[in-house]
Write a protein that holds these residues in place. Structure first.
Motif, PDB file in Angstrom:
ATOM      1  N   SER A  20      54.802 -31.678  42.593  1.00 53.74           N
ATOM      2  CA  SER A  20      54.803 -30.283  43.036  1.00 53.74           C
ATOM      3  C   SER A  20      54.467 -30.143  44.523  1.00 53.74           C
ATOM      4  O   SER A  20      54.155 -29.048  45.000  1.00 53.74           O
ATOM      5  CB  SER A  20      53.812 -29.466  42.200  1.00 53.74           C
ATOM      6  OG  SER A  20      52.505 -29.981  42.336  1.00 53.74           O
ATOM      7  N   ILE A  23      56.508 -27.357  46.228  1.00 54.57           N
ATOM      8  CA  ILE A  23      56.834 -26.245  45.326  1.00 54.57           C
ATOM      9  C   ILE A  23      56.936 -24.909  46.067  1.00 54.57           C
ATOM     10  O   ILE A  23      57.699 -24.031  45.679  1.00 54.57           O
ATOM     11  CB  ILE A  23      55.815 -26.162  44.168  1.00 54.57           C
ATOM     12  CG1 ILE A  23      56.387 -25.325  43.023  1.00 54.57           C
ATOM     13  CG2 ILE A  23      54.471 -25.660  44.646  1.00 54.57           C
ATOM     14  CD1 ILE A  23      55.612 -25.445  41.732  1.00 54.57           C
ATOM     15  N   ILE A  34      59.956 -27.861  38.188  1.00 57.64           N
ATOM     16  CA  ILE A  34      58.825 -28.653  38.695  1.00 57.64           C
ATOM     17  C   ILE A  34      57.618 -28.471  37.780  1.00 57.64           C
ATOM     18  O   ILE A  34      56.969 -29.451  37.388  1.00 57.64           O
ATOM     19  CB  ILE A  34      58.485 -28.264  40.149  1.00 57.64           C
ATOM     20  CG1 ILE A  34      59.586 -28.741  41.094  1.00 57.64           C
ATOM     21  CG2 ILE A  34      57.122 -28.830  40.567  1.00 57.64           C
ATOM     22  CD1 ILE A  34      59.492 -28.165  42.505  1.00 57.64           C
TER      23      ILE A  34
END
Length: 158
Positions: A20, A23, A34
């Protein structure tokens, strides 16, 4: 600002997950994918940490299940099981307690009207949707919440 800890001393629940890492620059669909991949690590393991199906985890869950069975078969009105945690583990405690109570109040062979499973999350219910770092780290707040939850109960399993 808190001083930075060496990476090996940071609890794994506070470490960044490489999956992540970016992200914040992803579109909505990619963010969901994710998060799905990160959640899947509960079942596949993360780094050197075991997954939920490891023999150690299964043994601990079996012990908890046996203790819970004994309490359920005893005096349900005066006994309860409390699941607790901070952050993610607190959200899991909330989800499991609610799910188990729903199961016991509906289609299970053990009918239960009042909640038998309770949850405590550090930082109280507001921490279920928003991180409350200072409150999540308060052992005094946790002790107070447990005391409040235990009124009228004679035996608890944590």
């Amino acid at each position: 600002d808190r001083p930075k800890m060496a990476a090996e001393h940071v609890p794994f629940t506070e470490r960044s997950n490489p999956l992540s890492e970016n992200i914040d620059v992803q579109n909505c669909e990619d963010i969901v994918e994710i998060l799905k991949a990160v959640d899947e690590e509960v079942f596949t393991g993360w780094g050197q940490f075991k997954n939920i199906y490891s023999p150690t985890t299964i043994t601990k869950i079996s012990r908890i299940a046996e203790l819970t069975r004994k309490i359920l078969n005893k005096d349900r009105e005066n006994n309860a099981v409390v699941l607790s945690g901070c952050g993610t583990s607190g959200r899991i405690a909330f989800t499991v307690a609610r799910s188990f109570n729903k199961y016991l109040s509906s289609g299970s062979s053990i009918q239960q009207k009042e909640s038998f499973y309770h949850y405590l999350v550090a930082g109280a219910d507001k921490a279920l949707i928003r991180s409350e770092e200072a409150e999540e780290d308060s052992w005094e707040g946790g002790a107070k919440a447990l005391k409040e939850a235990s009124i009228c109960k004679t035996q608890w399993s944590l």
